[in-house]
Every structure is written in structure tokens, then in C-alpha cells.
Design a protein around this motif. Structure first.
Motif, PDB file in Angstrom:
ATOM      1  N   LEU A 203       0.827  -1.207   0.000  1.00 44.44           N
ATOM      2  CA  LEU A 203       0.000   0.000   0.000  1.00 44.44           C
ATOM      3  C   LEU A 203       0.861   1.257   0.000  1.00 44.44           C
ATOM      4  O   LEU A 203       0.591   2.220  -0.734  1.00 44.44           O
ATOM      5  N   GLU A 204       1.886   1.249   0.831  1.00 46.68           N
ATOM      6  CA  GLU A 204       2.762   2.424   0.925  1.00 46.68           C
ATOM      7  C   GLU A 204       3.577   2.609  -0.354  1.00 46.68           C
ATOM      8  O   GLU A 204       3.828   3.747  -0.784  1.00 46.68           O
ATOM      9  N   GLU A 207       1.442   4.318  -2.813  1.00 44.00           N
ATOM     10  CA  GLU A 207       1.277   5.730  -2.482  1.00 44.00           C
ATOM     11  C   GLU A 207       2.534   6.529  -2.848  1.00 44.00           C
ATOM     12  O   GLU A 207       2.434   7.644  -3.374  1.00 44.00           O
ATOM     13  N   ARG A 208       3.685   5.956  -2.598  1.00 38.26           N
ATOM     14  CA  ARG A 208       4.926   6.638  -2.996  1.00 38.26           C
ATOM     15  C   ARG A 208       5.009   6.809  -4.514  1.00 38.26           C
ATOM     16  O   ARG A 208       5.562   7.789  -5.008  1.00 38.26           O
ATOM     17  N   GLY A 210       2.571   7.462  -6.324  1.00 36.71           N
ATOM     18  CA  GLY A 210       1.628   8.505  -6.704  1.00 36.71           C
ATOM     19  C   GLY A 210       0.346   8.021  -7.329  1.00 36.71           C
ATOM     20  O   GLY A 210      -0.401   8.821  -7.897  1.00 36.71           O
ATOM     21  N   TRP A 212      -2.214   6.557  -5.724  1.00 36.81           N
ATOM     22  CA  TRP A 212      -3.354   6.817  -4.839  1.00 36.81           C
ATOM     23  C   TRP A 212      -2.881   7.531  -3.588  1.00 36.81           C
ATOM     24  O   TRP A 212      -1.675   7.646  -3.335  1.00 36.81           O
ATOM     25  N   GLN A 213      -3.862   8.002  -2.814  1.00 33.97           N
ATOM     26  CA  GLN A 213      -3.575   8.724  -1.578  1.00 33.97           C
ATOM     27  C   GLN A 213      -4.360   8.090  -0.439  1.00 33.97           C
ATOM     28  O   GLN A 213      -5.568   7.845  -0.574  1.00 33.97           O
ATOM     29  N   ARG A 214      -3.677   7.836   0.663  1.00 31.37           N
ATOM     30  CA  ARG A 214      -4.372   7.277   1.826  1.00 31.37           C
ATOM     31  C   ARG A 214      -5.229   8.343   2.475  1.00 31.37           C
ATOM     32  O   ARG A 214      -4.761   9.425   2.802  1.00 31.37           O
ATOM     33  N   TYR A 248      -8.579   0.388   5.761  1.00 34.48           N
ATOM     34  CA  TYR A 248      -7.843   1.376   4.975  1.00 34.48           C
ATOM     35  C   TYR A 248      -8.769   1.948   3.903  1.00 34.48           C
ATOM     36  O   TYR A 248      -9.585   1.223   3.319  1.00 34.48           O
ATOM     37  N   TYR A 250      -8.410   4.535   0.416  1.00 34.01           N
ATOM     38  CA  TYR A 250      -7.541   5.278  -0.493  1.00 34.01           C
ATOM     39  C   TYR A 250      -8.360   5.920  -1.604  1.00 34.01           C
ATOM     40  O   TYR A 250      -9.410   5.389  -1.999  1.00 34.01           O
ATOM     41  N   LYS A 252      -7.947   7.051  -5.561  1.00 33.95           N
ATOM     42  CA  LYS A 252      -7.095   6.866  -6.731  1.00 33.95           C
ATOM     43  C   LYS A 252      -6.736   8.216  -7.345  1.00 33.95           C
ATOM     44  O   LYS A 252      -7.532   9.160  -7.342  1.00 33.95           O
ATOM     45  N   GLN A 253      -5.526   8.289  -7.867  1.00 31.39           N
ATOM     46  CA  GLN A 253      -5.039   9.492  -8.545  1.00 31.39           C
ATOM     47  C   GLN A 253      -5.997   9.924  -9.656  1.00 31.39           C
ATOM     48  O   GLN A 253      -6.482   9.112 -10.439  1.00 31.39           O
TER      49      GLN A 253
END
Length: 269
Positions: A203-204, A207-208, A210, A212-214, A248, A250, A252-253
Motif C-alpha cells: 500500500l505504501e 502511495e509513494r 503517486g 493513490w492517496q491514503r 484502509y 484510499y 485513486k489518482q
């Protein structure tokens, strides 16, 4: 707990016991079945287990006071913009449809489901809540949907060893619309901590990259009743023998102005 042989007989409840979850035997039998499931790490063995367990699944998780479907839908509902009836939702590893029941109670009407067990899908179909149901073993095959189809995707109760591998998380993202939501749950009890660590690394990493965003990481103490004394330890609630879990959420971008997303293409495979 070791793996379960494919030919193992799963304890079944007699018909008169199905109506009496309050009896001590019902809870002990539910604990035995769910505890056995937690110990299976082979997908084939797990699918065989679900085949025999499907008729008793709902009453067993009710006996264990399993709260993940309601908690996940509560979390999603607070973040999803627009009226619920307008949202197209995918329930991954939908099982018998417990998540769909929670979604419908909050006004969500456009529900699709996928699961790897035909017998569990039969139970889900009987609820009459899904517009479409598909057989899919996530991790071995892609989801049967086009890219960017759903406003929200949920996967509740299937992120553990022998079920959905962490490598399949990208498929949840693929079928989610840009700007859409992905809701995931997993247990944080001792037998699932190794998987949880691998899941969080995945998951992380996304996110790194880019993609998606938690929005939420919600630890929950009272997830479900522990199935055995082995589950009473780190990661187990002191409240009446409940184990813990986590939800969790998230986003999505969004697509870049040019119609594509560089971040999407950089997601780890």
C-alpha cells in the motif's frame, strides 16, 4: 495452525442449531471453523473449505460478532461524494453478500460482486442485492471489468495468507475510476501480522508511486471474537476476547489533464 487436508470434514450445524446461535455449542463450532480457516495458507485448500462452509458462513460470522463489513461500509460512506444510489460499487471477494447488505442499507443500489468460490456466490445470488456476480480468483486472473469502471471498490475479509495476495492490489486500482475510492480490511491478530506487514508495504509503495492517496487507516479493537487462546496476545483486544483489525481507505489518482496519468504508469507491478 497447520494446513487442512482437502478431504477434511468440516463440522456442520444440525438444522435445529441454526436457529439458536445463543447456545454455547454454536459459538464453539463457529470458533472451530473460523480458526481452521485462519490456519489454511493454500488457496486450493481454502476454496475447498469455503465450498463446504458456505451454508453456515453467515451464522458463524454472526456468532463471532464479525464487524468488518459494517465498519468498511461506514468508512466508505463518509468519504464517497454524491448520492449513494448513483455510485457503481465493486465488492471483491464478496462471499455471501454481507458487504452488499450493509451497502444497500445505506442506499447503494448499483452493486457488482466477484468471488473465487461458486458456492459462496450462490449464497450471494440468493440475497438478490447484486446486479452482476462473477467467478474470479483474484491473484490468478484479472478482475472481469474494464479499467476505470467503478466509483468504489471494496475488499473485506479476504486479505490474508491463502486468499488474495498483496500482488493483486493493483487490480483493485485498475478497475477503479480516477478519483474513485478503494477500501480494504485485514486482521491485525498474531496469525495475520506477517501478511499485514507485506500488505502495508504494498500500500505504501503504491502511495509513494503517486497512484493513490491514503485517506484513512482506522485500527479497530473489536473486530471479531478470537477463535482460540492462541489469538490472545499482541494484536488482540482486552475487550471480551476480541481480536483487532484495520480499515484502509484510499483515493485513486485523478487523470492528468492530457488524459493519461504518469503516476498510474509508474505503479509497481
Amino acid at each position: 495452525m497447520g494446513e487442512i487436508a482437502v478431504g477434511l470434514e468440516i463440522p456442520r450445524l444440525c438444522p435445529h442449531r441454526r436457529m439458536a446461535q445463543e447456545e454455547g455449542g454454536s459459538l464453539s463450532e463457529a470458533r472451530a471453523r473460523v480458526g481452521a480457516l485462519h490456519g489454511i495458507t493454500d488457496l486450493g485448500h481454502k476454496l475447498h473449505f469455503y465450498k463446504r462452509w458456505a451454508p453456515d458462513y453467515d451464522q458463524d460470522v454472526a456468532a463471532l460478532q464479525y464487524r468488518a463489513p459494517r465498519l468498511a461500509v461506514d468508512c466508505l460512506t463518509q468519504a464517497l461524494p454524491g448520492p449513494p444510489h448513483a455510485a457503481l460499487i465493486l465488492d471483491v471477494a464478496c462471499g455471501t453478500g454481507l458487504v452488499a447488505a450493509e451497502l444497500q442499507a445505506r442506499g447503494f443500489l448499483q452493486l457488482h460482486g466477484v468471488d473465487g468460490s461458486p458456492e459462496m456466490l450462490e449464497q450471494a445470488r440468493a440475497r438478490g442485492l447484486y446486479q452482476h456476480l462473477s467467478l474470479c480468483i483474484l491473484g490468478q486472473e484479472p478482475l472481469p471489468s474494464s479499467e476505470g469502471t467503478f466509483d468504489a471498490v471494496l475488499i473485506v475479509g479476504a486479505l490474508s495468507d491463502g486468499q488474495v495476495p498483496c500482488s493483486a492490489i493493483g487490480e483493485l486500482l485498475r478497475v477503479t475510476k480516477p478519483g474513485g475510492l478503494v477500501c480494504l480490511t485485514t486482521r491485525t491478530n498474531p496469525s495475520n501480522l506477517h501478511y499485514k506487514e507485506a500488505l502495508e508495504a504494498t500500500l505504501e509503495g503504491l502511495e509513494r508511486a503517486g497512484v493513490w492517496q491514503r485517506l484513512v487507516a482506522w485500527p479497530v479493537d473489536r473486530w471479531e471474537l478470537a477463535t482460540s487462546e492462541l489469538e490472545v496476545g499482541p494484536g488482540t483486544s482486552d475487550n471480551d476476547g476480541f481480536i483487532s483489525g484495520i480499515v484502509y481507505l484510499y483515493r485513486k489518482q485523478e487523470l492528468a489533464q492530457g488524459g493519461g496519468s504518469e503516476a498510474q504508469s509508474s505503479a509497481p507491478r
